[in-house]
Scaffold this motif. Structure first.
Motif, PDB file in Angstrom:
ATOM      1  N   SER A  92       0.849  -1.332  -0.159  1.00 40.43           N
ATOM      2  CA  SER A  92       0.001   0.087   0.139  1.00 40.43           C
ATOM      3  C   SER A  92       0.768   1.214   0.076  1.00 40.43           C
ATOM      4  O   SER A  92       0.543   2.351  -0.516  1.00 40.43           O
ATOM      5  N   ASP A  93       2.107   1.165   0.720  1.00 40.08           N
ATOM      6  CA  ASP A  93       2.815   2.349   0.746  1.00 40.08           C
ATOM      7  C   ASP A  93       3.397   2.667  -0.627  1.00 40.08           C
ATOM      8  O   ASP A  93       3.577   3.721  -1.014  1.00 40.08           O
ATOM      9  N   ILE A  94       3.882   1.571  -1.186  1.00 39.29           N
ATOM     10  CA  ILE A  94       4.401   1.628  -2.541  1.00 39.29           C
ATOM     11  C   ILE A  94       3.347   2.223  -3.758  1.00 39.29           C
ATOM     12  O   ILE A  94       3.792   3.135  -4.278  1.00 39.29           O
ATOM     13  N   ILE A  95       2.358   1.792  -3.416  1.00 39.24           N
ATOM     14  CA  ILE A  95       1.226   2.268  -4.249  1.00 39.24           C
ATOM     15  C   ILE A  95       0.783   3.742  -4.157  1.00 39.24           C
ATOM     16  O   ILE A  95       0.675   4.604  -5.218  1.00 39.24           O
ATOM     17  N   GLY A  96       0.740   4.053  -2.809  1.00 39.38           N
ATOM     18  CA  GLY A  96       0.385   5.444  -2.505  1.00 39.38           C
ATOM     19  C   GLY A  96       1.743   6.299  -3.253  1.00 39.38           C
ATOM     20  O   GLY A  96       1.460   7.596  -3.772  1.00 39.38           O
ATOM     21  N   ILE A  97       2.952   5.712  -2.933  1.00 35.28           N
ATOM     22  CA  ILE A  97       3.981   6.627  -3.235  1.00 35.28           C
ATOM     23  C   ILE A  97       4.157   6.766  -4.916  1.00 35.28           C
ATOM     24  O   ILE A  97       4.279   8.109  -5.446  1.00 35.28           O
ATOM     25  N   CYS A  98       3.593   5.787  -5.488  1.00 32.86           N
ATOM     26  CA  CYS A  98       3.894   5.792  -7.044  1.00 32.86           C
ATOM     27  C   CYS A  98       2.559   6.603  -7.416  1.00 32.86           C
ATOM     28  O   CYS A  98       2.812   7.469  -8.467  1.00 32.86           O
ATOM     29  N   LEU A  99       1.469   6.784  -6.818  1.00 38.41           N
ATOM     30  CA  LEU A  99       0.364   7.764  -7.181  1.00 38.41           C
ATOM     31  C   LEU A  99       0.863   9.066  -7.245  1.00 38.41           C
ATOM     32  O   LEU A  99       0.738  10.029  -8.061  1.00 38.41           O
ATOM     33  N   VAL A 100       1.433   9.499  -6.156  1.00 42.45           N
ATOM     34  CA  VAL A 100       1.705  10.729  -5.700  1.00 42.45           C
ATOM     35  C   VAL A 100       2.876  11.227  -6.771  1.00 42.45           C
ATOM     36  O   VAL A 100       2.907  12.358  -7.324  1.00 42.45           O
ATOM     37  N   TYR A 138      30.731  10.295 -19.075  1.00 41.77           N
ATOM     38  CA  TYR A 138      31.065   8.665 -18.680  1.00 41.77           C
ATOM     39  C   TYR A 138      30.133   7.716 -19.511  1.00 41.77           C
ATOM     40  O   TYR A 138      29.442   8.074 -20.140  1.00 41.77           O
ATOM     41  N   ASP A 139      30.801   6.422 -19.219  1.00 39.19           N
ATOM     42  CA  ASP A 139      29.584   5.327 -19.696  1.00 39.19           C
ATOM     43  C   ASP A 139      28.587   5.421 -18.678  1.00 39.19           C
ATOM     44  O   ASP A 139      28.694   5.786 -17.603  1.00 39.19           O
ATOM     45  N   TYR A 140      27.499   5.198 -19.396  1.00 44.51           N
ATOM     46  CA  TYR A 140      25.996   5.042 -18.577  1.00 44.51           C
ATOM     47  C   TYR A 140      25.929   3.632 -18.113  1.00 44.51           C
ATOM     48  O   TYR A 140      26.073   2.550 -18.892  1.00 44.51           O
ATOM     49  N   LEU A 141      25.478   3.559 -17.086  1.00 43.24           N
ATOM     50  CA  LEU A 141      25.294   2.297 -16.218  1.00 43.24           C
ATOM     51  C   LEU A 141      23.839   2.067 -16.166  1.00 43.24           C
ATOM     52  O   LEU A 141      23.253   2.851 -15.157  1.00 43.24           O
ATOM     53  N   SER A 142      23.390   1.116 -16.736  1.00 35.43           N
ATOM     54  CA  SER A 142      21.774   0.880 -16.513  1.00 35.43           C
ATOM     55  C   SER A 142      21.060   0.587 -15.296  1.00 35.43           C
ATOM     56  O   SER A 142      19.583   1.213 -15.189  1.00 35.43           O
ATOM     57  N   ASN A 143      21.378   0.252 -14.284  1.00 39.21           N
ATOM     58  CA  ASN A 143      20.921  -0.088 -13.220  1.00 39.21           C
ATOM     59  C   ASN A 143      20.834   0.829 -11.894  1.00 39.21           C
ATOM     60  O   ASN A 143      20.674   0.473 -10.845  1.00 39.21           O
ATOM     61  N   GLY A 144      21.391   2.020 -12.248  1.00 39.75           N
ATOM     62  CA  GLY A 144      21.337   3.000 -11.360  1.00 39.75           C
ATOM     63  C   GLY A 144      22.474   3.302 -10.392  1.00 39.75           C
ATOM     64  O   GLY A 144      23.369   2.047 -10.550  1.00 39.75           O
ATOM     65  N   SER A 145      22.110   3.569  -9.000  1.00 35.90           N
ATOM     66  CA  SER A 145      22.777   3.643  -8.030  1.00 35.90           C
ATOM     67  C   SER A 145      22.513   2.686  -6.890  1.00 35.90           C
ATOM     68  O   SER A 145      21.518   2.098  -6.817  1.00 35.90           O
ATOM     69  N   LEU A 146      23.575   2.468  -6.010  1.00 36.38           N
ATOM     70  CA  LEU A 146      23.379   1.306  -4.992  1.00 36.38           C
ATOM     71  C   LEU A 146      22.394   1.673  -4.010  1.00 36.38           C
ATOM     72  O   LEU A 146      21.501   0.942  -3.465  1.00 36.38           O
ATOM     73  N   ALA A 147      22.340   3.054  -3.925  1.00 29.77           N
ATOM     74  CA  ALA A 147      21.315   3.830  -3.008  1.00 29.77           C
ATOM     75  C   ALA A 147      19.704   3.468  -3.550  1.00 29.77           C
ATOM     76  O   ALA A 147      18.903   3.004  -2.891  1.00 29.77           O
ATOM     77  N   THR A 148      19.545   3.512  -4.596  1.00 33.92           N
ATOM     78  CA  THR A 148      18.332   2.981  -5.275  1.00 33.92           C
ATOM     79  C   THR A 148      18.222   1.527  -5.328  1.00 33.92           C
ATOM     80  O   THR A 148      16.966   1.307  -4.966  1.00 33.92           O
ATOM     81  N   ALA A 149      19.034   1.017  -5.424  1.00 34.70           N
ATOM     82  CA  ALA A 149      18.843  -0.415  -5.327  1.00 34.70           C
ATOM     83  C   ALA A 149      18.577  -1.162  -4.083  1.00 34.70           C
ATOM     84  O   ALA A 149      17.866  -2.024  -4.023  1.00 34.70           O
ATOM     85  N   LEU A 150      19.148  -0.426  -3.031  1.00 31.18           N
ATOM     86  CA  LEU A 150      18.903  -0.878  -1.742  1.00 31.18           C
ATOM     87  C   LEU A 150      17.601  -0.315  -1.146  1.00 31.18           C
ATOM     88  O   LEU A 150      16.720  -1.082  -0.509  1.00 31.18           O
ATOM     89  N   HIS A 151      17.047   0.786  -1.687  1.00 35.19           N
ATOM     90  CA  HIS A 151      15.808   1.347  -0.776  1.00 35.19           C
ATOM     91  C   HIS A 151      14.988   1.841  -1.887  1.00 35.19           C
ATOM     92  O   HIS A 151      14.006   2.536  -1.504  1.00 35.19           O
ATOM     93  N   GLY A 152      15.105   1.641  -3.220  1.00 38.15           N
ATOM     94  CA  GLY A 152      14.001   2.386  -4.117  1.00 38.15           C
ATOM     95  C   GLY A 152      14.005   3.780  -4.064  1.00 38.15           C
ATOM     96  O   GLY A 152      14.971   4.364  -3.561  1.00 38.15           O
ATOM     97  N   LYS A 153      13.170   4.377  -4.886  1.00 38.47           N
ATOM     98  CA  LYS A 153      12.889   5.935  -4.921  1.00 38.47           C
ATOM     99  C   LYS A 153      11.335   6.135  -5.096  1.00 38.47           C
ATOM    100  O   LYS A 153      10.823   5.293  -5.449  1.00 38.47           O
ATOM    101  N   ALA A 154      11.195   7.341  -5.069  1.00 33.10           N
ATOM    102  CA  ALA A 154       9.894   7.976  -5.224  1.00 33.10           C
ATOM    103  C   ALA A 154       9.579   7.580  -6.554  1.00 33.10           C
ATOM    104  O   ALA A 154      10.268   7.767  -7.491  1.00 33.10           O
ATOM    105  N   MET A 166       8.974   5.043  -8.246  1.00 29.13           N
ATOM    106  CA  MET A 166       9.363   3.808  -8.713  1.00 29.13           C
ATOM    107  C   MET A 166       8.150   2.765  -8.956  1.00 29.13           C
ATOM    108  O   MET A 166       7.344   2.178  -7.749  1.00 29.13           O
ATOM    109  N   VAL A 167       7.871   2.253 -10.119  1.00 30.45           N
ATOM    110  CA  VAL A 167       6.688   1.543 -10.480  1.00 30.45           C
ATOM    111  C   VAL A 167       6.849  -0.066  -9.526  1.00 30.45           C
ATOM    112  O   VAL A 167       6.060  -0.525  -8.874  1.00 30.45           O
ATOM    113  N   SER A 168       8.212  -0.601  -9.795  1.00 28.06           N
ATOM    114  CA  SER A 168       8.323  -1.597  -9.228  1.00 28.06           C
ATOM    115  C   SER A 168       9.882  -1.707  -8.426  1.00 28.06           C
ATOM    116  O   SER A 168      10.587  -1.130  -8.930  1.00 28.06           O
ATOM    117  N   PHE A 169       9.739  -2.421  -7.405  1.00 25.48           N
ATOM    118  CA  PHE A 169      11.109  -2.676  -6.637  1.00 25.48           C
ATOM    119  C   PHE A 169      11.620  -3.991  -6.268  1.00 25.48           C
ATOM    120  O   PHE A 169      10.795  -4.770  -5.600  1.00 25.48           O
TER     121      PHE A 169
END
Length: 714
Positions: free
Chosen positions: A330-338, A482-498, A500-503
């Motif tokens: 429910s938290d993820i859905i709410g964050i995604c809508l916002v 720089y080279d572009y790295l497709s999977n983003g940062s470790l911070a996002t991989a660990l905690h997600g971000k606003a 974000m549709v799926s985590f």
């Protein structure tokens, strides 16, 4: 007659200074040490002068009855070697040259000073074997050679040092087996640390004679084989015996000091069996206690009834798994809508604003006829300042096949904004994707300085370091490509971000892979890069992940580049691209990232405690930051102003909280990996030691992780 002439010459030379000097022999011996030092950045030996009668007033020198008894010059960044002339200081009792940059071998002559009582050389770059003459030191009480590059076997003569109380050889490359009579010959030993070496063979059966040992007896991270001698149980009960990560086998003796020990003292030895490990021996029918009950700390052992009803009740309290999942969803859905609502409103407002005031930038149409993003183009009417020395894209890699025009015509998406500029994802017409960082707008007179720094960074080539491909410099733009790295940062991989549709949480296997890669990258920076660099600002937001989830350390050296480029990093954290026509990069209408870490907000929680006192970063800063990142990966928590993550984990260990209370909830499916988690937690706690001198170097941390991962693959 020749001797008389020589005396006249000496007198003539000394008379030019207005007085006859008569520095004694010990003074000349110490001057040979000064002459063997190539760098003395703090001027520690500035008053070592040949014009003195004796060296007793010199910095770091202590005399008794005009005889040198101590040479103590720690932590002065002295770079040089140890001369053999030190052996002529016949009354020398103490040598302390720890935490300098001495290299080369340990001179045999120094070990012939038979009255020597302490020899402390840890934290240097000394190499070679330990001479057999060490046995000459009958009065030696302290021998600390840790954190060097010594190799070879430990000479059998070491057992002749009958008064030795401290023996620390950790973090070297010693090999071979321990000498016969090690236990019976060194009975007065109070501290013993042989960890992080390559010792092999069996643990001597006479180890139980070391009845004076205290604290932790550390034999971990070696190649000891065979069974654990039962005589180890004869050591004092309060002694913690660390045998982790060797090649030991057989049942663990259950007597004396070996009894009631948690599994953390034995993990990393695939051949061991029996309590307290989960693997029973072939003849063992008793159940093994769970090693996941408690985080690691020396002498932090589970109580005898760790599996009693009270412990089970504690684990059973709280929300059910279904309730927790429902709350998270429910938290993820709410964050995604916002997030979607904010993104839609923002994109419409941005498009309308830009449409009313179009500066000639072209549009890139989206797949459905929608204006998806702005291009950034080079303004044909613009002329670059004649005062700037560099106008074109400068490749730092032979594989760079694009030019400035291609770069400036490409579609750009804002990835994020931090204290050191704005980062864009740039897609060229041929599909090549790059990451471009835009720095400050000033600094037009500092091109040479910028060029020197950026080209030094461009020379760093390692699989776990983000590669700088090219750069661009002008009055209005400073770009790093720089080279572009497709999977983003470790911070996002660990905690997600606003928004974000799926985590998908990182599994323990992936986290181990990331940890290992970061360690390798830091080892390269610290020991194999051209200048043995320090990162100084390591955190999850500047560790990027490629399509294979391999980590790449980024943002190296950017603080200085941002300063040269004309902007204060902290000021730039709130700066957006202006709408001036000469700007090459425009913010995308649909940004790919809406939340990034700011170097001024979260960076401090990853910095070592001494960063508040010392201006210049050290490699031990990076070790501490690495440790905090490990804590974050194990616990899933982020440090805040209200919660110091390091202090929190220390309290958890002191209170003997169950590992499940510490572990990131996303790692619950990997709870069977408890031994590995505890092993990494042990490495972590060494990295976040409050004293930088007692933190391991990254090379040894990386070696420990390699052994851990190798053991898990078996």
């Amino acid at each position: 007659m020749e001797m008389f002439s020589l005396v006249l010459v000496v007198l003539a030379l000394s008379s030019s200074n207005g007085a006859v000097t008569c520095l004694n022999n010990e003074g000349y011996a110490l001057l040979s040490l000064r002459q063997s030092i190539y760098e003395d950045p703090e001027g520690s030996l500035s008053n070592w002068n040949s014009s003195d009668d004796n060296p007793c007033s010199w910095n770091g020198v202590t005399c008794k009855e005009q005889r040198v008894v101590s040479v103590t010059i720690p932590k002065k960044k002295l770079y040089g070697f140890l001369p053999s002339a030190l052996g002529s200081l016949s009354d020398l009792r103490h040598v302390n040259l720890r935490n300098n940059k001495f290299f080369g071998v340990l001179p045999v002559e120094l070990l012939e000073v038979q009255g020597l009582q302490s020899l402390v050389l840890y934290g240097n770059s000394l190499s070679g074997s330990l001479p057999k003459e060490i046995g000459n030191l009958k009065y030696l009480q302290t021998l600390d050679l840790s954190e060097n590059f010594f190799n070879g076997s430990l000479p059998s003569s070491i057992v002749q040092c009958k008064r030795l109380r401290t023996l620390d050889l950790s973090q070297n490359n010693f090999t071979g087996s321990l000498p016969d009579g090690f236990g019976t010959g060194l009975v007065p030993l109070e501290k013993l640390d042989l960890s992080f070496n390559k010792f092999n063979g069996t643990i001597p059966s006479d180890f139980g004679h070391l009845s004076s040992l205290q604290g932790t007896v550390d034999l971990s991270h070696n190649f000891f084989t065979g069974s654990i001698p039962a005589s180890l149980g004869n050591l004092p009960d309060k002694v913690y015996i660390d045998l982790t990560y060797n090649n030991l086998s057989g049942p663990i003796p259950q007597n004396g000091a070996l009894m009631n020990r948690g599994p953390t003292a034995f993990i990393g030895n695939p051949g061991l069996c029996g309590p307290p490990l989960k693997d029973p021996c072939s003849s063992d029918t008793t159940g093994a206690s769970s090693p996941s009950s408690y985080p690691f700390l020396p002498n932090n052992n589970p109580p005898a009834n760790s599996d009693d009803k009270e412990g089970k009740n504690q684990r059973g309290r709280g929300l059910s798994k279904g309730a927790i999942i429902a709350i998270i969803v429910s938290d993820i859905i709410g964050i995604c809508l916002v997030g979607f609502l904010f993104s839609y409103c923002y994109s419409r407002a941005c498009l309308c604003s830009e449409d009313k005031d179009n500066h000639g930038y072209g549009y890139e149409k989206g797949g459905k006829g929608k204006e998806e993003c702005f291009c950034f183009r080079k303004d044909e009417s613009e002329t670059l300042s004649e005062n700037v020395e560099q106008y074109d894209l400068v490749p730092l890699d032979t594989q760079v096949a694009f030019n400035l025009d291609e770069l400036l015509k490409a579609s750009a998406f804002v990835l994020g904004k931090s204290g050191i500029g704005i980062m864009y994802k740039v897609v060229l017409e041929d599909g090549l994707t790059l990451a471009v960082r835009r720095l400050g707008e000033g600094g037009s007179q500092r091109f040479k300085e910028f060029q020197t720094e950026v080209e030094a960074i461009g020379k760093l080539k390692h699989p776990n370091i983000v590669t700088l491909r090219a750069y661009y410099w002008s009055v209005d733009e400073k770009l790093l490509i720089y080279d572009y790295l497709s999977n983003g940062s470790l911070a996002t991989a660990l905690h997600g971000k606003a928004a974000m549709v799926s985590f998908t949480p990182l599994s323990w296997y992936v986290r181990l892979k990331v940890i290992k890669g970061i360690a390798k990258g830091l080892v390269y920076l610290h020991e194999f890069s051209p200048k043995k660099y320090v990162h100084g600002d390591l955190k999850p937001s500047n560790i990027l992940l490629d399509q294979n989830m391999e980590p790449h350390i980024s943002d190296f050296g950017l603080g200085r580049l941002a300063n040269i480029a004309g902007g204060s990093p902290t000021m730039q954290s709130n700066r957006m691209p202006s709408d001036k026509p000469q700007e090459k990069l425009q913010k995308s209408a649909s940004s790919e990232a809406t939340a990034v870490y700011s170097s001024t907000s979260l960076g401090s929680y990853y910095q070592a405690p001494e960063a508040l006192k010392v201006v210049k970063p050290s490699q031990k800063w990076d070790v501490y930051s690495f440790g905090v990142i490990l804590l974050e990966m194990i616990t899933g928590r982020i440090g805040t102003s209200e919660m110091d993550l390091v202090h929190w984990i220390q309290l958890c260990i002191e209170e003997k909280k169950p590992l499940l209370d510490v572990l990131d909830p996303y790692l619950a499916p990997d709870v069977d990996k408890d031994e590995e988690v505890i092993a990494v937690l042990k490495i972590t706690m060494a990295c976040v030691h409050s004293s930088p001198e007692r933190r391991p170097i990254m090379r040894h941390v990386s070696d420990a992780l390699e052994k851990l991962i190798a053991s898990t693959d078996q």
